[in-house]
Design an enzyme around this catalytic site. Structure first.
Site, PDB file in Angstrom:
ATOM      1  N   HIS A  29       0.893  -1.220   0.003  1.00  0.00           N
ATOM      2  CA  HIS A  29       0.041  -0.054   0.131  1.00  0.00           C
ATOM      3  C   HIS A  29       0.874   1.429   0.193  1.00  0.00           C
ATOM      4  CE1 HIS A  29      -4.349  -1.249   0.695  1.00  0.00           C
ATOM      5  NE2 HIS A  29      -3.676  -2.549   0.645  1.00  0.00           N
TER       6      HIS A  29
ATOM      7  N   ASP B 213       7.808   5.559  -0.302  1.00  0.00           N
ATOM      8  CA  ASP B 213       8.200   6.893   0.163  1.00  0.00           C
ATOM      9  C   ASP B 213       7.866   6.898   1.841  1.00  0.00           C
ATOM     10  OD1 ASP B 213       5.715   7.328  -0.071  1.00  0.00           O
ATOM     11  OD2 ASP B 213       6.180   9.326  -1.047  1.00  0.00           O
TER      12      ASP B 213
ATOM     13  N   SER C 250       4.952   7.683   2.711  1.00  0.00           N
ATOM     14  CA  SER C 250       3.819   8.365   2.921  1.00  0.00           C
ATOM     15  C   SER C 250       2.703   7.802   3.428  1.00  0.00           C
ATOM     16  CB  SER C 250       3.456   8.781   1.478  1.00  0.00           C
ATOM     17  OG  SER C 250       2.869   7.769   0.698  1.00  0.00           O
TER      18      SER C 250
ATOM     19  N   PRO D 283      -5.941  -0.631  -6.323  1.00  0.00           N
ATOM     20  CA  PRO D 283      -6.828  -1.501  -6.627  1.00  0.00           C
ATOM     21  C   PRO D 283      -7.974  -2.033  -5.673  1.00  0.00           C
ATOM     22  CG  PRO D 283      -4.465  -2.315  -7.019  1.00  0.00           C
ATOM     23  CD  PRO D 283      -4.465  -1.023  -6.028  1.00  0.00           C
TER      24      PRO D 283
ATOM     25  N   HIS E  23      -1.573 -12.575  -0.979  1.00  0.00           N
ATOM     26  CA  HIS E  23      -2.518 -13.111  -0.050  1.00  0.00           C
ATOM     27  C   HIS E  23      -2.553 -14.475   0.490  1.00  0.00           C
ATOM     28  CE1 HIS E  23      -4.953  -9.793  -2.478  1.00  0.00           C
ATOM     29  NE2 HIS E  23      -4.326  -9.381  -1.423  1.00  0.00           N
ATOM     30  N   THR E  24      -1.466 -15.356   0.160  1.00  0.00           N
ATOM     31  CA  THR E  24      -1.071 -16.370   0.750  1.00  0.00           C
ATOM     32  C   THR E  24      -1.020 -16.251   2.233  1.00  0.00           C
ATOM     33  OG1 THR E  24       0.332 -18.368   0.600  1.00  0.00           O
ATOM     34  CG2 THR E  24       1.371 -16.320   0.348  1.00  0.00           C
TER      35      THR E  24
ATOM     36  N   ASP F  36      -6.310 -17.415   2.216  1.00  0.00           N
ATOM     37  CA  ASP F  36      -5.614 -18.388   1.514  1.00  0.00           C
ATOM     38  C   ASP F  36      -6.164 -19.694   2.210  1.00  0.00           C
ATOM     39  OD1 ASP F  36      -4.182 -20.406   0.039  1.00  0.00           O
ATOM     40  OD2 ASP F  36      -2.326 -19.976   0.989  1.00  0.00           O
TER      41      ASP F  36
ATOM     42  N   SER G 280      -3.743 -23.005   3.671  1.00  0.00           N
ATOM     43  CA  SER G 280      -2.486 -22.569   4.572  1.00  0.00           C
ATOM     44  C   SER G 280      -2.534 -21.308   4.711  1.00  0.00           C
ATOM     45  CB  SER G 280      -1.575 -23.084   3.619  1.00  0.00           C
ATOM     46  OG  SER G 280      -1.277 -22.612   2.160  1.00  0.00           O
TER      47      SER G 280
ATOM     48  N   ASP H 250       3.168 -19.499   0.400  1.00  0.00           N
ATOM     49  CA  ASP H 250       3.308 -20.612  -0.513  1.00  0.00           C
ATOM     50  C   ASP H 250       2.560 -20.371  -1.652  1.00  0.00           C
ATOM     51  OD1 ASP H 250       0.889 -21.516   0.405  1.00  0.00           O
ATOM     52  OD2 ASP H 250       1.689 -23.392   1.514  1.00  0.00           O
TER      53      ASP H 250
END
Length: 322
Positions: free
Chosen positions: A64, A72, A74, A156, A186-187, A237, A240, A245
């Protein structure tokens, strides 16, 4: 066992010792603050031992931070109109861990190590603590002097189409492959039921997203019941959630993606082909390495919009400008 990947940057700068990318380089603090990376790693490890979800939190913080104004720092700034309060940054956390690391570094090397670099190093350490690949992180970033809530409108969103997601990444100089691999972060970690409501109950014409595997839908609805607690959390996930992974990509392929934006990756020919490339019959022998490719993408992301040299500043406290 996760593949141990070490990124070696092969561009040797004539102006600096070590490896470099522009004015970023591995070992930037080796002479001016030799214990910098050790201190950050120690703080991250302590936080992880208290809450193992902290690894995902710090990895998300890095993404993010980099995606808006570049890497930077921010997002760390506090204030009513500061970037961290943007809708697109909902649930982003880990600020206290970064501040603890900064506080320790200021006692040893005052005014030397940037907050932006601490975020990048913390993400690297978080991946390693989650049994993911180990890699060297380039440092030398300086902290930005601007943090505006409106800047994060480019983040996004989970309900965007695959074309919108691809466009946002391409505008940042990130490819479709980077989109797949950085989404695969996102794993590890969890998401809030707030981000699941439309996918489970308000999907156009069908009520629920038809891409969800029928065997998985009841589980999702039980974790996030209609009119239930939107702040309740569930792993991103399936199978796991605490281990870094490629299971997340299998889930996307098989209809077990939790987030709609992850599921969308299998709707597009290009991104679907990238996912499938990791699971071919001979992929474990001659195919691409998920771990090595992820490292390539996160290192690439870590170079976005960096301040170096005399640009920006080195904050004394990460949540406020000097």
């Amino acid at each position: 066992m996760a593949l141990i990947s070490v990124i070696v940057i092969t561009l040797i700068s004539t102006s600096f010792l070590g490896f470099s990318y522009g004015q970023l380089r591995v070992g930037f603090y080796s002479s001016v603050c030799p214990k910098a990376e050790e201190i950050v790693s120690s703080v991250v490890r302590e936080a992880f031992l208290v809450d193992n979800n902290m690894a995902a939190i710090l990895l998300r913080l890095h993404f993010h931070d980099c995606f808006v104004n570049g890497c930077d720092g921010s997002i760390l700034i506090e204030g009513q109109n500061a970037e961290r309060h943007a809708f697109g940054h909902q649930g982003v956390n880990g600020f206290d861990v970064i501040e603890r690391a900064k506080s320790q570094l200021e006692r040893v090397c005052p005014g030397v190590v940037s907050c932006a670099d601490i975020v990048a190093m913390a993400a690297r350490d978080s991946i390693s603590l989650s049994n993911g690949p180990r890699y060297q992180v380039q440092t030398g970033r300086r902290d930005g002097r601007v943090s505006n809530v409106s800047s994060a409108s480019i983040m996004p969103e989970v309900n965007e189409s695959i074309q919108q997601l691809k466009s946002k990444f391409l505008q940042k100089g990130l490819s479709e492959k980077d989109l797949v691999l950085l989404s695969a972060a996102h794993t590890i970690g969890t998401t809030a039921c707030f981000f699941m409501t439309d996918r489970l109950y308000n999907f156009p014409t069908t009520g629920s997203d038809p891409s969800i595997n029928p065997r998985f839908l009841p589980e999702l609805k039980s974790r996030c019941p209609q009119k239930g607690d939107v702040n309740a959390r569930l792993p991103m996930d399936h199978g796991s959630p605490l281990r870094f992974d490629s299971q997340i990509l299998r889930n996307i392929r098989d209809g077990f993606a939790v987030l709609q934006s992850d599921a969308k990756l299998y709707d597009d020919k290009v991104t679907r082909g990238i996912i499938d490339s990791y699971f071919g019959i001979l992929s474990s022998v001659v195919g691409p390495s998920f771990e090595a490719d992820f490292v390539d993408s996160i290192v690439k992301m870590g170079r976005l919009g960096v301040n170096t040299g005399s640009q920006g500043e080195i904050r004394r406290v990460c949540r406020v400008f000097n």
